[in-house]
Design an enzyme around this catalytic site. Structure first.
Site, PDB file in Angstrom:
ATOM      1  N   ARG A   2      -4.076  -8.457  -0.492  1.00 44.63           N
ATOM      2  CA  ARG A   2      -4.289  -7.043   0.136  1.00 44.63           C
ATOM      3  C   ARG A   2      -4.475  -7.666   1.620  1.00 44.63           C
ATOM      4  O   ARG A   2      -3.969  -7.133   2.783  1.00 44.63           O
ATOM      5  CB  ARG A   2      -5.293  -6.104  -0.320  1.00 44.63           C
ATOM      6  N   VAL A  23      -2.396   1.186   5.813  1.00 42.65           N
ATOM      7  CA  VAL A  23      -2.392   0.653   4.637  1.00 42.65           C
ATOM      8  C   VAL A  23      -3.682   1.709   3.844  1.00 42.65           C
ATOM      9  O   VAL A  23      -4.613   1.737   4.079  1.00 42.65           O
ATOM     10  CB  VAL A  23      -2.954  -0.719   4.569  1.00 42.65           C
ATOM     11  N   SER A  24      -3.015   2.357   2.837  1.00 40.86           N
ATOM     12  CA  SER A  24      -3.954   3.451   1.972  1.00 40.86           C
ATOM     13  C   SER A  24      -5.096   2.650   1.274  1.00 40.86           C
ATOM     14  O   SER A  24      -5.023   1.673   0.981  1.00 40.86           O
ATOM     15  CB  SER A  24      -3.011   4.088   1.080  1.00 40.86           C
ATOM     16  N   ALA A  25      -6.068   3.379   0.991  1.00 37.59           N
ATOM     17  CA  ALA A  25      -7.047   2.968   0.420  1.00 37.59           C
ATOM     18  C   ALA A  25      -6.928   2.587  -0.880  1.00 37.59           C
ATOM     19  O   ALA A  25      -5.961   3.299  -1.589  1.00 37.59           O
ATOM     20  CB  ALA A  25      -8.241   3.985   0.216  1.00 37.59           C
ATOM     21  N   GLN A  84      -4.055   4.268  -3.984  1.00 40.20           N
ATOM     22  CA  GLN A  84      -2.852   3.522  -4.212  1.00 40.20           C
ATOM     23  C   GLN A  84      -2.850   3.360  -5.597  1.00 40.20           C
ATOM     24  O   GLN A  84      -2.043   3.457  -6.515  1.00 40.20           O
ATOM     25  CB  GLN A  84      -2.765   2.122  -3.711  1.00 40.20           C
TER      26      GLN A  84
END
Length: 414
Positions: free
Chosen positions: A40, A73-75, A79
């Site tokens: 990530r 970038v979503s949590a 996701q």
């Protein structure tokens, strides 16, 4: 415990994934394996390692001229939730609307070498960044395209799954046209101001929800963009947000908070950390004058005491309104209603009655949400709150006993 400043990325990734499994955000082995594999931090180089691997924190990657995040970038927990909703399997063809790179890489791990992933975005900066990061991390087979999602994903055939990672107000026909029969669409959909990540299964010409989860996303850009309208009261301290149902005479609310407050308590209680998403959806479906109240924290004088200062359930009726309040109890909290205006007592009573009806008849229920083409006649729709948008007619439908009576809201283009 791992110290985020000294741990290596692999240890942080393991700790994050372990946390998501414990919390129930990750439930399947396929999603777990993807989270344990994809680095990530490589998709969030702007952030410190601790932020990149925080289970509940998004990483903004682009802001507009007003400082508002327009890409992120979503949590990880969000996701994971959406990937579990999608239920993609090895060998499937998957599309994503809203690029960042990381989520597409997770999908690529899930579908494997026999599947395919394509991700699109309207912003060339976002697609360029996603392409570079995917190539750098070994996910070069993921296709990245620059396109307005209103028209679907270009040069792509039938999709088994379509996952939308930006907040949508409507569902364009192009999205379902690309779905395989019995395919699934996962989309953060806004209905009467409330956003839910909904997993829809295709059923012929309609979509039928199978799950809905509370979420928040940056909003759609391009032809599908649709802004809420904001009515400011008492300068800029208090605002009423409308997806639909803009008041016929907004000036009628001038001075509404100068009247005496009416307080009513419902006897409806909630335990600590008990989810209340069903209550919110019930009220949104039941109340014709439904809107959301926001209080500016920098200007807050304490005049109002809403249950939620960012997006509080409110019922508006002409020159009067009532909003959801809360007070502590020995084992949780009790919901109440505060009313203002000449007809405060009547409006507050209406909100109290709907809260009590939800508590009595639907506390354990979740609605089924149907999506039909906008041309579908009223008589062909199931019972429930009908919300007519540009492309679709949505129906929020509850179990029959004590169900919300059929009513219609038209959400006009702003």
């Amino acid at each position: 415990m791992i110290h985020p400043e000294t741990a290596d990325p692999e240890a942080l990734r393991t700790a994050m994934t372990d946390q998501l499994v414990r919390e129930g955000a990750i439930r399947s082995k396929e999603v777990e394996a993807a989270f344990r594999t994809v680095p990530r931090h490589e998709f969030a180089p702007e952030a410190p390692l601790a932020q990149a691997y925080s289970a509940h924190e998004a990483v903004p990657t682009k802001k507009n001229e007003h400082g508002i995040t327009i890409s992120s970038v979503s949590a990880p927990d969000v996701q994971a939730m959406m990937l579990e909703q999608a239920g993609a399997q090895a060998g499937m063809r998957v599309g994503e609307i809203g690029s960042g790179g990381y989520n597409a890489a997770l999908m690529a791990e899930i579908v494997g070498p026999d599947g395919s992933v394509v991700t699109i975005d309207i912003d060339p900066d976002v697609t360029s960044r996603a392409r570079q990061l995917l190539d750098r991390t070994g996910y070069g087979t993921v296709q990245v395209a620059l396109a307005d999602a209103e028209h679907g994903i270009p040069d792509t055939g039938t999709l088994d799954r379509l996952v939308v990672t930006v907040g949508a107000w409507d569902i364009p026909p192009a999205w379902t046209d690309q779905l395989a029969e019995h395919g699934r669409l996962v989309v953060p959909l806004r209905m009467r101001g409330l956003t839910r990540s909904i997993a829809f299964d295709r059923d012929g010409e309609r979509l039928v929800s199978r799950s809905a989860e509370v979420c928040g996303f940056v909003t759609m850009q391009g032809e599908g963009e649709h802004a809420e309208r904001l009515l400011l009261i008492r300068g800029k301290e208090i605002g009423l947000r409308f997806d639909d149902g803009w008041p016929a005479d907004p000036d009628a609310l001038n001075g509404v908070f100068d009247t005496d407050r009416v307080e009513k308590w419902t006897g409806v209680t909630v335990a600590p950390r008990e989810p209340i998403k069903g209550m919110q959806m019930w009220l949104a479906a039941a109340l014709d004058g439904f809107c959301l109240m926001s209080v500016d924290t920098d200007l807050d004088t304490g005049l109002v005491a809403p249950q939620n200062r960012r997006a509080n359930i409110t019922l508006l009726d002409g020159d009067s309104l009532a909003y959801l309040a809360i007070r502590r109890t020995a084992d949780g909290a009790e919901f109440g209603v505060h009313g203002y205006g000449p007809n405060a007592d009547r409006v507050a009573t209406s909100l109290v009655e709907e809260l009590q009806k939800w508590d009595r008849d639907h506390r354990q229920d979740e609605p089924v949400i149907y999506v039909y083409p906008a041309s579908t006649p009223e008589a062909d729709l199931p019972a429930g709150r009908v919300i007519t948008k540009r492309h679709r007619r949505l129906v929020i439908s509850w179990p029959q006993e004590g169900q919300v009576s059929k009513s219609t809201v038209t959400e006009k283009e702003k």
